[in-house]
Scaffold this motif. Structure first.
Motif, PDB file in Angstrom:
ATOM      1  N   ARG A  91       8.367 -48.257  18.062  1.00 27.53           N
ATOM      2  CA  ARG A  91       9.493 -47.450  17.569  1.00 27.53           C
ATOM      3  C   ARG A  91       9.006 -46.296  16.698  1.00 27.53           C
ATOM      4  N   ALA A  92       7.879 -46.497  16.003  1.00 30.65           N
ATOM      5  CA  ALA A  92       7.344 -45.425  15.165  1.00 30.65           C
ATOM      6  C   ALA A  92       6.922 -44.219  16.001  1.00 30.65           C
ATOM      7  N   GLY A  93       6.593 -44.448  17.279  1.00 30.16           N
ATOM      8  CA  GLY A  93       6.164 -43.347  18.131  1.00 30.16           C
ATOM      9  C   GLY A  93       7.226 -42.834  19.072  1.00 30.16           C
ATOM     10  N   GLU A 216      -0.804 -38.400   6.775  1.00 30.50           N
ATOM     11  CA  GLU A 216      -2.175 -38.842   6.513  1.00 30.50           C
ATOM     12  C   GLU A 216      -2.309 -39.464   5.129  1.00 30.50           C
ATOM     13  N   ALA A 217      -1.703 -38.822   4.128  1.00 32.27           N
ATOM     14  CA  ALA A 217      -1.808 -39.337   2.762  1.00 32.27           C
ATOM     15  C   ALA A 217      -1.066 -40.666   2.618  1.00 32.27           C
ATOM     16  N   ARG A 218       0.108 -40.764   3.239  1.00 37.22           N
ATOM     17  CA  ARG A 218       0.871 -42.012   3.140  1.00 37.22           C
ATOM     18  C   ARG A 218       0.133 -43.155   3.822  1.00 37.22           C
ATOM     19  N   LEU A 219      -0.446 -42.866   4.985  1.00 33.56           N
ATOM     20  CA  LEU A 219      -1.186 -43.910   5.702  1.00 33.56           C
ATOM     21  C   LEU A 219      -2.434 -44.314   4.929  1.00 33.56           C
ATOM     22  N   GLU A 292       7.344 -42.338   9.086  1.00 32.32           N
ATOM     23  CA  GLU A 292       8.750 -41.971   8.944  1.00 32.32           C
ATOM     24  C   GLU A 292       8.850 -40.522   8.473  1.00 32.32           C
ATOM     25  N   PRO A 293       9.942 -39.841   8.836  1.00 32.80           N
ATOM     26  CA  PRO A 293      10.114 -38.469   8.346  1.00 32.80           C
ATOM     27  C   PRO A 293      10.088 -38.434   6.828  1.00 32.80           C
ATOM     28  N   GLY A 295      10.838 -38.170   3.105  1.00 31.48           N
ATOM     29  CA  GLY A 295      12.103 -38.451   2.434  1.00 31.48           C
ATOM     30  C   GLY A 295      12.631 -39.833   2.754  1.00 31.48           C
ATOM     31  N   ARG A 296      12.215 -40.396   3.921  1.00 29.46           N
ATOM     32  CA  ARG A 296      12.673 -41.736   4.286  1.00 29.46           C
ATOM     33  C   ARG A 296      11.638 -42.797   3.952  1.00 29.46           C
ATOM     34  N   SER A 297      10.399 -42.412   3.687  1.00 30.23           N
ATOM     35  CA  SER A 297       9.333 -43.379   3.465  1.00 30.23           C
ATOM     36  C   SER A 297       9.229 -43.833   2.008  1.00 30.23           C
ATOM     37  N   GLU A 298      10.120 -43.307   1.167  1.00 34.85           N
ATOM     38  CA  GLU A 298      10.078 -43.726  -0.232  1.00 34.85           C
ATOM     39  C   GLU A 298      10.425 -45.204  -0.330  1.00 34.85           C
TER      40      GLU A 298
END
Length: 298
Positions: A91-93, A216-219, A292-293, A295-298
């Protein structure tokens, strides 16, 4: 005198599992029988008619020489946790609006193949983890109740080859899971397949995400949270793969009236097997949040 492992980890099968899966111990990490004995093959037949269709065209004939194949899972061998992890990565892709699992798999050809390979190595790691935990409980029980304490001043180690073989197989499969995971992430992030191993992907993300807050930073933040146990697994696996075995494993042993637990890298081997399985699940579940886009990954 019973060892701490024998007392604490021979758990009540009706209690919640220590890996925090939400299932009982008997349904999760501590079944009454090891996986290899849990079910006999029971698929006795299959009548399936396959058809080939193309978008906007409908049914089309099979190309000459092609034969469709269908894989059927043996009863009781599908793990909902693993399947949910795989579906979340698919689903992420996927573009918004595709929810049907079959449509996801069809729409995401390279990704779905890579996720399928990842799923298989997760299943294999789980198999060896369960086999090891069962064998460890069996060896500990036998040594606790049926072994006469040794006399003299020596430490007696019980060399159980199936126990060590399952642990080393678990290490190899955990390491391959981390690398298969990296390949999935490279497809999701549209990064070069040259970064398709755990350590190479970590290095790449560290180089490209300095000061940023993108995917990249979030991952990278997710991977860094699990880097300690993952690198420990990698190092132990390398010893097994390149030297034939690891000296970091010490089996159940006797010292006078004391029974010492089996250990791996200085910690109880049973705790290690449960902890790394939980860590792997947590890592895999956190990965989709990085894609996630904003703003949604918080």
């Amino acid at each position: 005198m019973r060892p701490v492992w024998g007392r604490d980890m021979l758990v009540d099968p009706a209690h919640l599992c220590v890996c925090q899966s939400g299932r009982t111990a008997g349904e999760c990490c501590f079944p009454a029988e090891p996986p290899i004995l849990q079910s006999e093959p029971r698929i006795t037949g299959a009548n399936i008619e396959a058809q080939l269709s193309a978008p906007g065209i409908g049914l089309v004939p099979w190309p000459r020489g092609w034969k469709p194949f269908v894989s059927l899972n043996q009863p009781g061998q599908v793990d909902d946790e693993i399947e949910d992890i795989a579906m979340a990565l698919l689903r992420a892709g996927a573009r918004p609006g595709i929810d049907d699992p079959h449509e996801l798999i069809e729409a995401l050809g390279p990704l779905s193949m890579s996720v399928r390979r990842l799923s298989e190595t997760i299943y294999a790691a789980r198999y060896h983890q369960l086999q090891f935990l069962f064998r460890l409980r069996r060896v500990v029980g036998q040594q606790t109740f049926a072994f006469s304490p040794p006399r003299g001043n020596v430490v007696v180690r019980i060399k159980d080859r199936p126990l060590q073989a399952e642990l080393e197989a678990l290490l190899i499969r955990l390491s391959s899971t981390l690398d298969a995971m990296a390949k999935v992430l490279c497809i999701l992030g549209k990064w070069s397949e040259n970064n398709g191993s755990f350590n190479k992907l970590l290095k790449y993300l560290a180089n490209v995400s300095r000061g940023g807050d993108g995917t990249e930073a979030r991952l990278l933040r997710v991977l860094r949270q699990h880097e300690s146990w993952a690198q420990e697994v990698k190092q132990l696996r390398n010893a097994v793969a390149h030297e034939g075995t690891t000296d970091q494993f010490v089996s159940v042993s006797h010292e006078g009236l004391l029974i010492h637990d089996a250990k791996l890298a200085g910690v109880r081997a049973g705790d290690f097997a449960v902890r790394t399985w939980k860590g792997l699940k947590d890592l895999l579940r956190e990965l989709p949040t990085a894609f996630e886009p904003e703003g949604r990954s918080e």
